[in-house]
Structure formats: structure tokens, C-alpha cells
Design an enzyme around this catalytic site. Structure first.
Site, mmCIF file in Angstrom:
data_model
loop_
_atom_site.group_PDB
_atom_site.id
_atom_site.type_symbol
_atom_site.label_atom_id
_atom_site.label_comp_id
_atom_site.label_asym_id
_atom_site.label_seq_id
_atom_site.Cartn_x
_atom_site.Cartn_y
_atom_site.Cartn_z
ATOM 1 N N HIS A 1 4.472 5.378 -15.671
ATOM 2 C CA HIS A 1 4.215 4.114 -14.999
ATOM 3 C C HIS A 1 5.493 3.684 -14.286
ATOM 4 O O HIS A 1 6.425 3.174 -14.911
ATOM 5 C CB HIS A 1 3.782 3.085 -16.057
ATOM 6 C CG HIS A 1 3.137 1.884 -15.472
ATOM 7 N ND1 HIS A 1 1.833 1.862 -15.043
ATOM 8 C CD2 HIS A 1 3.610 0.631 -15.233
ATOM 9 C CE1 HIS A 1 1.523 0.672 -14.581
ATOM 10 N NE2 HIS A 1 2.587 -0.097 -14.676
ATOM 11 N N HIS B 1 -0.740 1.309 -7.548
ATOM 12 C CA HIS B 1 -2.136 1.031 -7.175
ATOM 13 C C HIS B 1 -2.544 1.698 -5.862
ATOM 14 O O HIS B 1 -3.641 1.442 -5.368
ATOM 15 C CB HIS B 1 -2.419 -0.475 -7.075
ATOM 16 C CG HIS B 1 -2.185 -1.231 -8.348
ATOM 17 N ND1 HIS B 1 -2.594 -2.521 -8.531
ATOM 18 C CD2 HIS B 1 -1.591 -0.875 -9.511
ATOM 19 C CE1 HIS B 1 -2.247 -2.949 -9.735
ATOM 20 N NE2 HIS B 1 -1.624 -1.947 -10.346
ATOM 21 N N HIS C 1 3.212 -4.766 -17.445
ATOM 22 C CA HIS C 1 2.457 -6.007 -17.673
ATOM 23 C C HIS C 1 1.782 -6.068 -19.038
ATOM 24 O O HIS C 1 0.983 -6.964 -19.281
ATOM 25 C CB HIS C 1 1.394 -6.187 -16.582
ATOM 26 C CG HIS C 1 1.979 -6.502 -15.240
ATOM 27 N ND1 HIS C 1 1.400 -6.076 -14.056
ATOM 28 C CD2 HIS C 1 3.100 -7.182 -14.895
ATOM 29 C CE1 HIS C 1 2.143 -6.493 -13.047
ATOM 30 N NE2 HIS C 1 3.181 -7.157 -13.527
HETATM 31 FE FE FE2 Z 1 2.450 -1.920 -13.544
#
Ligand code: FE2
Length: 268
Positions: free
Chosen positions: A157, A184, A72
Site C-alpha cells: 500500500h 485508486h 486509513h
Molecule cells: Fe490508502
């Protein structure tokens, strides 16, 4: 006595609640845990998606030494300028070479005569955009880092647990730590690998607890139930900080321990 460095890695910071947690709790955590250096994933620090000049500054001013990102990273236009100018904010190293910003940096630890290299790499499985091979990217980056410092922390990531674990085996003994981000959701598998690399599949997130990975439940549920495109909002309320604390030998760069750090509370 072994000279060590203590590095805190904070999981994906989600919007304003996540930034407030860092601003309010990091100074105390730094003292309480005798932390020397702080890394945080900030790719969702701005309104729950992307990073801006203001949100990066807020986190760096709060005591974060280096910010990593991920898929992102470019969601906010300002990121292009921010990453071109600020070497403490990284984008994944496996973006094409023409992409603004850098995928790794070497930074001095403020209170010790030592530097830490931070590397940001993105996975390929279930990820968009699909970037260059993360494994070969690590090889290339390490060639450039190795003469500079043995202390190397990689933010990997990625979505798939299998890719994250495979990457950790590939990096074992060559870096201090591989810390998974992006899902997350914290995993309970933190450990020292056989050749001295600390690893966790996912460090978790820093933001509102009553949420779907940091975003307000109502809109996410509406999207899943109706299949309609929906604008998600950052969730508020009680918050949680998810992090890991890594202790490493400053001469060898080998990790000595990795410990999950979780804090919950109200931020008002
Ligand atoms: Fe991400």
C-alpha cells in the site's frame, strides 16, 4: 498436470457503491473465473474512509476471504476492536508491534488442500504515518511464513510508483505476487517478474466512476480551488470493479499468470 490456485485481488473498495459492487458481482465472478481465493483492500469501505465491523462483515459475507488496509485503517474507531479480534482483516505489518491487529495471516483455501498467506505492508514515500522500513518488514514476515505455505500475496500500500517497483524487485522470487494499492488508479503494467512473482504497480479501485478517486467531484474541486478544509462525500452512479487474477503453482508458489479484470455497470 500442474495443480494451481486462482486468486482474485480486488482494488480499494470505496464506500457503499464499492461494497455493493462486491456483494452483487463477486458470486458471478467467482464462478466465471473459477476463483479459489479472494483478497480485497477495504481501508476505505466505510463511508469512503476506514473500515468498521459492519462493512468488514458485509465484504467477508460477500465472499472476500481476506481484507487488507493501509494508511486509513484507524479512521473509524471500531477498527481497533475489529482488527484485534478478526484475523481476516489486516493492517500494515510495519506498524509498531504494540499496534492492535496483525500484518499478515495464513488462511485455508475452501475448495483446495492449500493455504494462502496474505501480507499487508505500507510504503514510506509520501505516506503518513511513516512506518518501519517495508523492505526489512518483508524479510521479517517471510521468516515466519515460509514453513507454512509457499503461496504468498503481498498488498503493498504505497503512493510512489518507484517505491512500489523497487519493492517488487526486492520480493521477486520470494512471494507469489506483489499487488500495489492506495492510488485508486489502475496501472497497465501487470507482469510476471523474472523470478516468478506477479506484479502490478496499482490494481485500481472499486467504486463510482464519475469521481475523484471514488469521492464526489464537487467537494474535491472546491477544496483544490479554495484550499479550504472540506468534507468529502462518497460518489455514486455508474460503478467499476478493478481487480487482478493471479494463477499460481501450489507447490512452488510461483505465479503463472496475472491478468487485469475490470467490470463496469449500474448497481441500482
Ligand atoms: Fe490508502
Amino acid at each position: 498436470m500442474t495443480e494451481t490456485v486462482r486468486i482474485l485481488f480486488i482494488g480499494d473498495i470505496i464506500g457503499r457503491p464499492g461494497r455493493h459492487v462486491v456483494r452483487k458481482w463477486l458470486p458471478t465472478l467467482r464462478k466465471e473465473l473459477a476463483i479459489d481465493f479472494v483478497i480485497a483492500n477495504g481501508e476505505n469501505a466505510a463511508g469512503g474512509i476506514g473500515i468498521t465491523e459492519g462493512t468488514a462483515k458485509e465484504l467477508l459475507d460477500a465472499g472476500v476471504d481476506c481484507l487488507t488496509t493501509g494508511n486509513h485503517v484507524w479512521k473509524q474507531k471500531e477498527a481497533l476492536q475489529l482488527l484485534s479480534r478478526e484475523n481476516r482483516v489486516l493492517r500494515p505489518a510495519n506498524f509498531p508491534p504494540e499496534t492492535p491487529g496483525c500484518g499478515w495471516c495464513v488462511l485455508l483455501v475452501k475448495n483446495k488442500p492449500v493455504s494462502v498467506a496474505v501480507v499487508n505492508i505500507m510504503g514510506q514515500v509520501f505516506m503518513k504515518p511513516i512506518l518501519d522500513c517495508p523492505f526489512k518488514t518483508l524479510d521479517k514476515v517471510l521468516e515466519q511464513i515460509h514453513p507454512k505455505t509457499p503461496l504468498i500475496v503481498v498488498d503493498f500500500h504505497a503512493e510512489a510508483t518507484s517505491e512500489k517497483q523497487a519493492f517488487a524487485y526486492y520480493a521477486d522470487g520470494r512471494v507469489t505476487a506483489v499487488i500495489g494499492t492506495h492510488t485508486h488508479v489502475a496501472t497497465a503494467d501487470e507482469r510476471l517478474m523474472s523470478k516468478g512473482t506477479a506484479f502490478i504497480t496499482d490494481v485500481g479501485m472499486t467504486g463510482a466512476i464519475e469521481s475523484v478517486i471514488g469521492m464526489r467531484v464537487n467537494e474535491v474541486l472546491y477544496h483544490f480551488v479554495t484550499k479550504l478544509p472540506t468534507k468529502f462525500e462518497v460518489a455514486t452512479g455508474k460503478v467499476k470493479l478493478c481487480a487482478v487474477l493471479i494463477e499460481a503453482n501450489i507447490k512452488t508458489g510461483k505465479a503463472l499468470s496475472i491478468q487485469r479484470i475490470e467490470r463496469e455497470g449500474e448497481i441500482g
